[in-house]
Design a protein around this motif. Structure first.
Motif, mmCIF file in Angstrom:
data_model
loop_
_atom_site.group_PDB
_atom_site.id
_atom_site.type_symbol
_atom_site.label_atom_id
_atom_site.label_comp_id
_atom_site.label_asym_id
_atom_site.label_seq_id
_atom_site.Cartn_x
_atom_site.Cartn_y
_atom_site.Cartn_z
ATOM 1 N N ALA A 43 81.536 53.665 -3.673
ATOM 2 C CA ALA A 43 82.779 53.913 -4.237
ATOM 3 C C ALA A 43 83.309 52.724 -5.239
ATOM 4 O O ALA A 43 84.543 52.796 -5.362
ATOM 5 N N PRO A 56 88.209 56.928 -6.414
ATOM 6 C CA PRO A 56 88.222 57.290 -4.915
ATOM 7 C C PRO A 56 89.637 57.306 -4.392
ATOM 8 O O PRO A 56 89.972 58.082 -3.343
ATOM 9 N N LEU A 66 88.105 59.468 -1.455
ATOM 10 C CA LEU A 66 87.346 58.659 -0.566
ATOM 11 C C LEU A 66 87.480 58.927 0.873
ATOM 12 O O LEU A 66 86.357 59.145 1.906
ATOM 13 N N VAL A 81 81.146 51.353 2.988
ATOM 14 C CA VAL A 81 81.606 51.595 1.778
ATOM 15 C C VAL A 81 81.474 50.576 0.714
ATOM 16 O O VAL A 81 81.795 49.316 0.913
ATOM 17 N N ALA A 125 81.778 58.787 -3.640
ATOM 18 C CA ALA A 125 83.141 58.890 -3.190
ATOM 19 C C ALA A 125 84.048 59.687 -3.591
ATOM 20 O O ALA A 125 85.203 60.098 -3.755
#
Length: 328
Positions: A43, A56, A66, A81, A125
Motif C-alpha cells: 500500500a 489506499p 485499503l 501492510v 491496496a
C-alpha cells in the motif's frame, strides 16, 4: 472509525474499463495447517496516475480501498501492510521497505519477513471488488495445482501478481536469488520475481480490477450503486463500520421485513429486524442464531396477517359478551 496511534504500528480501529502486530514464530506449530495463510498488502506506491493522491485512502462505497482489501483477507492469521501506518478497521502489522519507495519487490520482501505461514496471499491496496471468496479460490487453486502460486488474470488476460496466493518458500527462494544476482532488490520489477515461478492462472476480470486512474475510481463507484450490487455493498460497509464479522442470509431478513411491513404495519419492518438482531446477539451472535430468530419472527408476522385477513371478530365463537378477552 478511531484512528490508529501513529507510534503503535500494531494498533487498529476496532470499530472506465469494462467491468464484467504478531510474532511469526508464534505460528510455527500451526504453519502446516492446510487452511492457514498470511497476507501481505502493498500500500505504499506513489499513485502517479492519480497525481500522487493517497490511493489506499480513496473511498469506494464509503470504505477506503485499503479497508476493502483488508476485509477480503480477514481470514489471514497475520496481515502485513507495507506502508506508513494509518487508520484501519482491522488489525494489521505494519512494515516498510528500506528505503521507502524502493519498489514492489523490496516491499514484498519487507512484508514477507513479518509472516510465518506456509502460504501467503499478496495483494495491492486498490482492489475495490476483491472479496473473501476470491481469496479462498486463489488458495484452493494453489493447493490443488501444486504450483508455486495462483494469480488472477484481468479482462485482457494480463497476469495480476498482486492478486495472488503463493508458496511462502517459493517467494523466499526467488527473493534470495534476485538479491544475490542484483546486489539488492531496490527498483526491481515484480515480473523479475514471478517469471521464475510456476504459476496457476485464474481468470477474473472483476476481482482483478484495480483503481489506477480517476476514471477507474469513477467506474468502481458507479458499479457498486447498480441495482444488482448496491445491497450487498451496503451490508458489507455497515458490517465493517460496526466491527461485525458475521455472514447472514440477507434474503431471510428481507422476507421478514416484507412480512412485517405488509402484515402488520410499515414501521414494523425496521423495528422487527432490529429486535431479531438483538435477540440473535443475546443467543450467541452467529448466523444460525440470526436465522432462527428471523424464522420465529416471520412466523409470528404471518400468523398476525392471517388473523387480519380472516376478518374474524375479536371474540371466540362460543363466547358470551362477558367472556371477551377485554371484558372488565
Amino acid at each position: 472509525m478511531t484512528p490508529n496511534e501513529p507510534d503503535d504500528p500494531g494498533s487498529h480501529d476496532p470499530a472506465a474499463r469494462d467491468l464484467g502486530s504478531h510474532d511469526p514464530g508464534a505460528y510455527d506449530l500451526g504453519s502446516h495447517d492446510p487452511g492457514a495463510y498470511d497476507a501481505v498488502v502493498l500500500a505504499g506506491g506513489g499513485a502517479r496516475r492519480l497525481g500522487g493522491a493517497d490511493k489506499p485512502g480513496l473511498r469506494v462505497g464509503g470504505r477506503a480501498l485499503l479497508d476493502r482489501v483488508l476485509a477480503a483477507c480477514a481470514d489471514a492469521r497475520t496481515t502485513v501492510v507495507v506502508a506508513d501506518p494509518r487508520p484501519t478497521v482491522r488489525p494489521v502489522t505494519w512494515a516498510r521497505e528500506d528505503p521507502p519507495g524502493a519498489g514492489p519487490v523490496a516491499a514484498l520482501d519487507a512484508g514477507l519477513r513479518r509472516t510465518g505461514a506456509d502460504r501467503v496471499v499478496v495483494l495491492s491496496a486498490d482492489l475495490p471488488f476483491l472479496d473473501r471468496d476470491t481469496v479462498r479460490g486463489l488458495l484452493s487453486a494453489l493447493r490443488s495445482g501444486g504450483t508455486d502460486g495462483a494469480l488472477l488474470t484481468d479482462a485482457d488476460g494480463r497476469e495480476q501478481p498482486l492478486v495472488a496466493a503463493y508458496s511462502a518458500a517459493a517467494l523466499r527462494r526467488g527473493l534470495a536469488s534476485l538479491d544475490g544476482a542484483h546486489g539488492g532488490l531496490t527498483g526491481l520489477p515484480l515480473r523479475r520475481l514471478t517469471a521464475a515461478l510456476d504459476l496457476t492462472r485464474v481468470p477474473d476480470p472483476v476481482a482483478s480490477f484495480d483503481c489506477d486512474t480517476w476514471d477507474d475510481l469513477a467506474a468502481a463507484r458507479a458499479r457498486i450503486r447498480e441495482h444488482g450490487h448496491v445491497l450487498d455493498e451496503w451490508i458489507s460497509a455497515v458490517k465493517d463500520e460496526l466491527g461485525l464479522d458475521l455472514d447472514v442470509d440477507t434474503g431471510v431478513l428481507l422476507d421478514l421485513a416484507r412480512d412485517a411491513a405488509h402484515g402488520v404495519a410499515r414501521p414494523a419492518a425496521p423495528l422487527t429486524t432490529f429486535l431479531v438482531g438483538y435477540a440473535a446477539g443475546r443467543a450467541g451472535d452467529d448466523p444460525e442464531a440470526v436465522a432462527h430468530a428471523a424464522r420465529k419472527a416471520a412466523a409470528l408476522a404471518q400468523r398476525w396477517a392471517a388473523e387480519d385477513s380472516a376478518g374474524q371478530p375479536d371474540v371466540a365463537p362460543d363466547a358470551t359478551p362477558d367472556t371477551r378477552p377485554d371484558a372488565g
